[in-house]
Scaffold this motif. Sequence first.
Motif, PDB file in Angstrom:
ATOM      1  N   VAL A 122       0.817  -1.229  -0.184  1.00 35.70           N
ATOM      2  CA  VAL A 122       0.141  -0.121  -0.106  1.00 35.70           C
ATOM      3  C   VAL A 122       0.686   1.509   0.467  1.00 35.70           C
ATOM      4  O   VAL A 122       1.065   2.255  -0.660  1.00 35.70           O
ATOM      5  CB  VAL A 122      -1.253  -0.293   1.276  1.00 35.70           C
ATOM      6  N   LYS A 123       1.985   1.156   0.983  1.00 36.94           N
ATOM      7  CA  LYS A 123       2.434   2.398   0.840  1.00 36.94           C
ATOM      8  C   LYS A 123       3.290   2.725  -0.437  1.00 36.94           C
ATOM      9  O   LYS A 123       3.691   3.734  -0.651  1.00 36.94           O
ATOM     10  CB  LYS A 123       4.205   2.141   2.018  1.00 36.94           C
ATOM     11  N   TRP A 124       4.156   1.512  -1.108  1.00 42.78           N
ATOM     12  CA  TRP A 124       4.745   1.401  -2.170  1.00 42.78           C
ATOM     13  C   TRP A 124       4.009   2.115  -3.383  1.00 42.78           C
ATOM     14  O   TRP A 124       3.932   2.845  -4.279  1.00 42.78           O
ATOM     15  CB  TRP A 124       5.367   0.332  -2.480  1.00 42.78           C
ATOM     16  N   THR A 125       2.719   1.851  -3.183  1.00 48.09           N
ATOM     17  CA  THR A 125       1.895   2.216  -4.297  1.00 48.09           C
ATOM     18  C   THR A 125       1.000   3.610  -3.893  1.00 48.09           C
ATOM     19  O   THR A 125       1.098   4.170  -4.903  1.00 48.09           O
ATOM     20  CB  THR A 125       0.292   1.512  -4.290  1.00 48.09           C
ATOM     21  N   LEU A 126       1.349   3.830  -2.603  1.00 46.44           N
ATOM     22  CA  LEU A 126       0.433   5.574  -2.889  1.00 46.44           C
ATOM     23  C   LEU A 126       1.707   6.027  -3.770  1.00 46.44           C
ATOM     24  O   LEU A 126       1.145   7.572  -4.058  1.00 46.44           O
ATOM     25  CB  LEU A 126      -0.283   5.419  -1.275  1.00 46.44           C
ATOM     26  N   GLU A 127       2.852   6.004  -2.963  1.00 51.03           N
ATOM     27  CA  GLU A 127       4.358   7.129  -2.540  1.00 51.03           C
ATOM     28  C   GLU A 127       4.286   6.976  -4.579  1.00 51.03           C
ATOM     29  O   GLU A 127       5.262   7.963  -5.309  1.00 51.03           O
ATOM     30  CB  GLU A 127       4.770   6.328  -2.707  1.00 51.03           C
ATOM     31  N   ASN A 128       4.194   6.093  -5.067  1.00 49.19           N
ATOM     32  CA  ASN A 128       4.699   5.902  -6.788  1.00 49.19           C
ATOM     33  C   ASN A 128       3.972   5.718  -7.826  1.00 49.19           C
ATOM     34  O   ASN A 128       4.039   6.111  -9.041  1.00 49.19           O
ATOM     35  CB  ASN A 128       5.936   4.205  -6.696  1.00 49.19           C
ATOM     36  N   VAL A 129       2.775   5.502  -7.407  1.00 46.44           N
ATOM     37  CA  VAL A 129       1.452   5.697  -8.820  1.00 46.44           C
ATOM     38  C   VAL A 129       0.175   6.104  -7.721  1.00 46.44           C
ATOM     39  O   VAL A 129       0.278   7.499  -9.038  1.00 46.44           O
ATOM     40  CB  VAL A 129       0.798   3.963  -8.645  1.00 46.44           C
ATOM     41  N   TRP A 130      -0.136   6.443  -7.290  1.00 47.17           N
ATOM     42  CA  TRP A 130      -1.296   7.330  -6.421  1.00 47.17           C
ATOM     43  C   TRP A 130      -1.209   8.695  -6.808  1.00 47.17           C
ATOM     44  O   TRP A 130      -1.854   9.628  -7.476  1.00 47.17           O
ATOM     45  CB  TRP A 130      -1.913   7.123  -5.366  1.00 47.17           C
ATOM     46  N   LYS A 131       0.460   8.897  -6.084  1.00 51.26           N
ATOM     47  CA  LYS A 131       0.593  11.045  -5.944  1.00 51.26           C
ATOM     48  C   LYS A 131       1.824  10.555  -7.677  1.00 51.26           C
ATOM     49  O   LYS A 131       1.753  11.973  -7.235  1.00 51.26           O
ATOM     50  CB  LYS A 131       1.500  10.472  -5.041  1.00 51.26           C
ATOM     51  N   THR A 132       1.770  10.087  -8.081  1.00 49.51           N
ATOM     52  CA  THR A 132       2.815   9.722  -9.556  1.00 49.51           C
ATOM     53  C   THR A 132       1.868   9.595 -11.190  1.00 49.51           C
ATOM     54  O   THR A 132       1.887  10.945 -11.384  1.00 49.51           O
ATOM     55  CB  THR A 132       3.789   9.531  -9.459  1.00 49.51           C
ATOM     56  N   VAL A 133       1.312   8.924 -10.909  1.00 50.33           N
ATOM     57  CA  VAL A 133       0.419   8.975 -12.612  1.00 50.33           C
ATOM     58  C   VAL A 133      -0.591   8.126 -12.351  1.00 50.33           C
ATOM     59  O   VAL A 133      -1.064   8.368 -13.633  1.00 50.33           O
ATOM     60  CB  VAL A 133       1.541   7.680 -13.693  1.00 50.33           C
ATOM     61  N   HIS A 134      -1.234   8.239 -11.041  1.00 50.81           N
ATOM     62  CA  HIS A 134      -2.816   7.229 -11.653  1.00 50.81           C
ATOM     63  C   HIS A 134      -3.789   8.972 -11.992  1.00 50.81           C
ATOM     64  O   HIS A 134      -3.869  10.032 -11.155  1.00 50.81           O
ATOM     65  CB  HIS A 134      -2.689   7.205 -10.288  1.00 50.81           C
ATOM     66  N   PRO A 135      -4.636   8.937 -13.503  1.00 48.24           N
ATOM     67  CA  PRO A 135      -4.680   9.794 -13.536  1.00 48.24           C
ATOM     68  C   PRO A 135      -6.243  10.548 -12.550  1.00 48.24           C
ATOM     69  O   PRO A 135      -6.159  11.690 -12.469  1.00 48.24           O
ATOM     70  CB  PRO A 135      -6.076   9.605 -14.287  1.00 48.24           C
TER      71      PRO A 135
END
Length: 543
Positions: A122-135
Amino acid sequence: MTTVRLSRRAFLAGTSAATLLGATGALPAFAQPAETPKRGGTLTAIIQPEPVTLTPATNTAQPTQVIAGNIFDGLVYYDFDLTPRPSLAERWEVASDGLTITFHLRKGVTWHDGKPFTAADVKWTLENVWKTVHPRNRALFENVAETQTPDEHTVILKLSRPSLPILSVINAVGGPILPRHLYEGTDLLNNPYNNKPVGTGPFVFKEWKKGEYILLERNPNYWDPGKPYLDKIVFRVITDAAARAAAIEKGEVLYAPFNPVPFRDVERLAKLPNLKVETRGYEWLSPVLYLDLNVENTHLKDVRVRRAIAHALDREAIAKVVWFGYGKPAISPVPSTLASFFDDSVPRYAFDPRKAEALLDEAGFKRGADGTRFTLTHDPLPYGDDYRRTGEYLKQALKRVGIEVNLRAQDSAAFIKRVYVDRDFDISSSYNAAFPDPQIGVVREFWSGWLGTGTPWTNGSGYRNARVDEIIQSAAIAGDPAQRVKLFKEFQQIAVSDVPTLPLLELKFFTVHAAHLKGAVAQGDQVYAGLKNAWIDDGPRQN
């Protein structure tokens, strides 16, 4: 600790509670199957159009999310009243100041490859996906200053400012969680697991035969005991609308979401004893059909031309004739279903061709000898006949006021590239889900921060307005719900006045499914959720 249960509406209205705890994982009473589910069977479904990718972390297109909701789980799912219910998070708490959200994760959950699901994912996804590339999620999670994982089953979000919409967007496709062990250190956008996804959901990806089908199989190690009931789901790609209707009527297809058949067939199919037409399961979306007007175009950069186009279109006719009543006229990018945010006082563009002609004359675009003022191209969303017919109506309506329209057709990948990457278009049609809060699904159409990123379904018009940007950013960090409502009402006044994006209809999607398919609609975000509650009632079975 006292348990306080809040509806989504109460939470967004700013009920001050020290805690917001997840309820039990059971389905609400009205969603419980009346009969004992039977195990087994293959569900044949329709996916249309074919997805570009199968991972919703980088692409929020409708077909991607329909598939992905079966492969991934979210921290929560949403009831019919949009109350968040436990999924990968068994419970959660929100601090009274809104600056800390704590999720307690379910134990014993594994990824489809057998690796344990933990707070680190969850932490990795939030920092590397949700906060960066998720539309959708970049703006929603930008106030998360720190993500703490004190143990493998606890995630603590420390916010620099409150972010009230977060709990409305963390289901399987709103906040998709990726397996850190398969993504960390890789090229996220080109990771091969984007098209052979590994999730924690009820079904496991098995095969994608391009142009034909996507095969999912039952997850034998799913955390929800006894589920899913189905052995397999085969999502068939059937591009022809008439062929889809025939397959459904013959029983070759048991489940088909998102208006899978032409509207003229719906009434007839609904009367057949072997079929059901269902409009529930879309509550989480609040979808709005709209036109993006490319403000970089020589003609469309003049707001008078954009307003003229608005006056040239009869939304009532679009709703009744083009969409057969499965929608109602929209006046704002924030739909009326988001009642606390919706502003009924925005400028109105009544159907008035004479007013449209006067505005075009005023803008200096007179009719030529052949009656034409100028020519535009229109790219309808390539999701079926409904959008093509909308384009045909647009062509006819604008011709009456002297604007010639050329329609173009292409597949989804070409449409996305043309509109959001190359920006080689004049008018495009699409729909966006507003979701339970404008911060989630509406402002991405207007925030200039998305320009130049090539991200699908974000600011297709090319609109830039400093005050609108300021409002969007202020609403994202406002801790006072009343202040957020005030900001969003100002946003609507400006956006509707500038009309870079023209709302047409508040859509009402439908699903067609076999009458003997039970449990296919069990929650408010069903169309983007797993079919773990679905089962096929094919009569008594032999032991």
